[in-house]
Enzyme design. Structure first.
Site, PDB file in Angstrom:
ATOM      1  N   ASP A  21      42.924 125.227-107.571  1.00 35.20           N
ATOM      2  CA  ASP A  21      41.879 125.187-106.549  1.00 35.20           C
ATOM      3  C   ASP A  21      41.681 126.597-106.005  1.00 35.20           C
ATOM      4  OD1 ASP A  21      40.058 124.434-104.660  1.00 35.20           O
ATOM      5  OD2 ASP A  21      41.411 123.190-103.492  1.00 35.20           O
ATOM      6  N   ASP A 115      35.010 125.220-108.139  1.00 35.10           N
ATOM      7  CA  ASP A 115      36.224 125.915-107.712  1.00 35.10           C
ATOM      8  C   ASP A 115      37.518 125.160-107.957  1.00 35.10           C
ATOM      9  OD1 ASP A 115      35.581 123.975-105.872  1.00 35.10           O
ATOM     10  OD2 ASP A 115      35.996 125.202-104.111  1.00 35.10           O
ATOM     11  N   GLU A 116      37.481 124.065-108.694  1.00 36.12           N
ATOM     12  CA  GLU A 116      38.750 123.385-108.968  1.00 36.12           C
ATOM     13  C   GLU A 116      38.698 122.659-110.300  1.00 36.12           C
ATOM     14  OE1 GLU A 116      39.946 120.045-106.525  1.00 36.12           O
ATOM     15  OE2 GLU A 116      37.896 119.783-105.809  1.00 36.12           O
TER      16      GLU A 116
END
Length: 445
Positions: A21, A115-116
């Site tokens: 993350d 983003d993850e």
């Protein structure tokens, strides 16, 4: 326990699921590219009266600012923060670099958002999956993420399942690494509040609280039959399993599709429908911007909704002809949302356009009247800004070089001249129609 389900047969015996993350992603990209903002509160999202926070830097979070909060409230909590409208091209470039790195180390990468992502370490070519080996691998991976992104940090969790890996990555933010050895999952989970479990939103948490259930340990002590009575069969079965760390979901790479999409994951579950509609409208604007930049249009509009229990739903609608208009995409996305039950809470929202073409069927009756009254916080392409300077946007000056917009109004625009490659730079103010100042577009890929 009579009638209680047993553990899934495929629960992993080794810590081979990694969850990565990127920390405060949008804000971190802005701080990377704007030296004067490093170490200071930064809020990215809609900057107008109806704006919504997309991401807040950790410095802003100390004042209680969080994603999905109205910009108005964020300004009241942290008035000295830098409020920026966002630069999707920069976020996409950083995300692409990270996802490309992850796919280099394993063929099984499941992106959850920009983003993850989950990574299956069982296919990463490691000599073994002992704790020391996966810890060393994750440490090196975090260093490589910083290298390919120009200094962004990532928090990583490694465990025997997606659920526990995701929980672990949240434990030592920012820039943290937590590896949960096989057999330690329940010891980790038991002291935590039940809301750590996917699917336990405000309504479910309240039902459990009334039954005296506050922690995962409390939940573990409740029988399967009682959980079914409290929250229903499907939900009760899922809670019973996750309270015992039973999660056998595989890491599933998304199939690459010919589409343009934007999505966001939020710190807390969204329950306000008007807020969700506003977020979809903003995302539709970003999709339209990218379509126009690449000379494309599309016929099929799709929304992606990940519910509180991690169930992912999608709904699509195919238009009569291709479009690249923000208002058309937004209107279609909002209509698709109307058919979904989001009362339990939403963790992720996304808008995409597929069925791409390199032409647009012009409306014979003139432009869409909604186009002129689109949401004020939708990011329009540079060619449509008409000398409107959005806070945070990249600009260049004939004599002073590259910089970014600090703010504008009353006929002037204020620019700080700096880039990721320079020290914090000077601030200058110009007339909004200064011919020497122009938007700095991203390089064409």
């Amino acid at each position: 326990m009579s009638g209680a389900p047993g553990p899934p047969v495929r629960v992993r015996q080794q810590a081979s699921v990694l969850h990565l993350d990127l920390d405060a992603f949008f804000a971190a990209v802005e701080q990377r590219d704007k030296p004067s903002l490093r170490g200071k509160p930064v809020v990215v999202g809609g900057v107008g009266g109806r704006g919504v926070v997309a991401t807040a830097s950790y410095e802003a979070r100390r004042y209680g600012v969080r994603s999905a909060m109205s910009t108005r409230e964020a300004r009241s909590r942290c008035p000295h923060a830098a409020f920026l409208s966002g630069r999707f091209h920069a976020y996409r470039a950083a995300s692409d670099a990270v996802m490309g790195l992850l796919r280099e180390v394993s063929p099984l990468v499941e992106p959850l958002s920009l983003d993850e992502a989950f990574v299956d370490l069982a296919t990463a070519g490691l000599p073994d999956l002992e704790i020391a080996t996966v810890t060393a691998f994750a440490t090196t991976l975090r260093d490589r993420v910083a290298e390919v992104t120009g200094g962004l940090t990532a928090s990583v969790g490694v465990a025997t399942s997606k659920f526990v890996a995701k929980v672990a990555s949240d434990l030592d933010k920012p820039d943290g690494l937590v590896v949960v050895p096989p057999g330690d999952e329940q010891e980790l989970l038991r002291p935590m509040h039940v809301t750590v479990i996917p699917g336990v939103g405000p309504a479910t948490a309240e039902r459990l609280r009334r039954a005296g259930v506050h922690t995962v340990a409390d939940l573990e002590a409740v029988s399967h039959e009682e959980l079914v009575r409290l929250v229903g069969k499907a939900h009760g079965h899922g809670l019973y399993a996750l309270a015992r760390a039973w999660d056998d979901r595989p890491v599933e790479p998304e199939r690459e599709t010919k589409s343009v999409s934007v999505e966001g994951t939020y710190d807390s579950d969204l329950t306000d429908r008007r807020l969700m509609e506003g977020l979809l409208t903003r995302q539709a604007g970003n999709v339209a911007e990218r379509l126009r930049k690449n000379g494309l249009s599309g016929r099929t509009v799709t929304i992606k909704v990940r519910l509180h229990d991690f169930t992912t739903l999608s709904r699509s609608s195919t238009l009569a002809s291709p479009t690249d208009r923000a208002a058309t995409i937004a209107r279609t996305a909002r209509a698709l949302l109307e058919d979904l039950d989001t009362s339990g809470g939403v963790r992720l929202l996304g808008v995409g356009v597929s069925g791409l073409a390199d032409w647009i069927q012009e409306d014979l009756f003139g432009p869409d009247p909604e186009e002129a009254v689109a949401e004020p916080d939708v990011v329009l392409p540079e060619t449509a800004r008409h000398r409107t300077w959005a806070p945070g946007m990249d600009v260049t000056h004939t004599d002073l070089g590259e910089g970014w917009v600090w703010g504008s109004g009353r006929g002037v625009v204020t620019v700080r001249f700096e880039t990721a490659r320079t020290p914090a730079g000077p601030v200058r103010t110009f007339a909004v129609d200064d011919p020497d100042l122009s938007a700095r577009l991203p390089a064409t890929e």
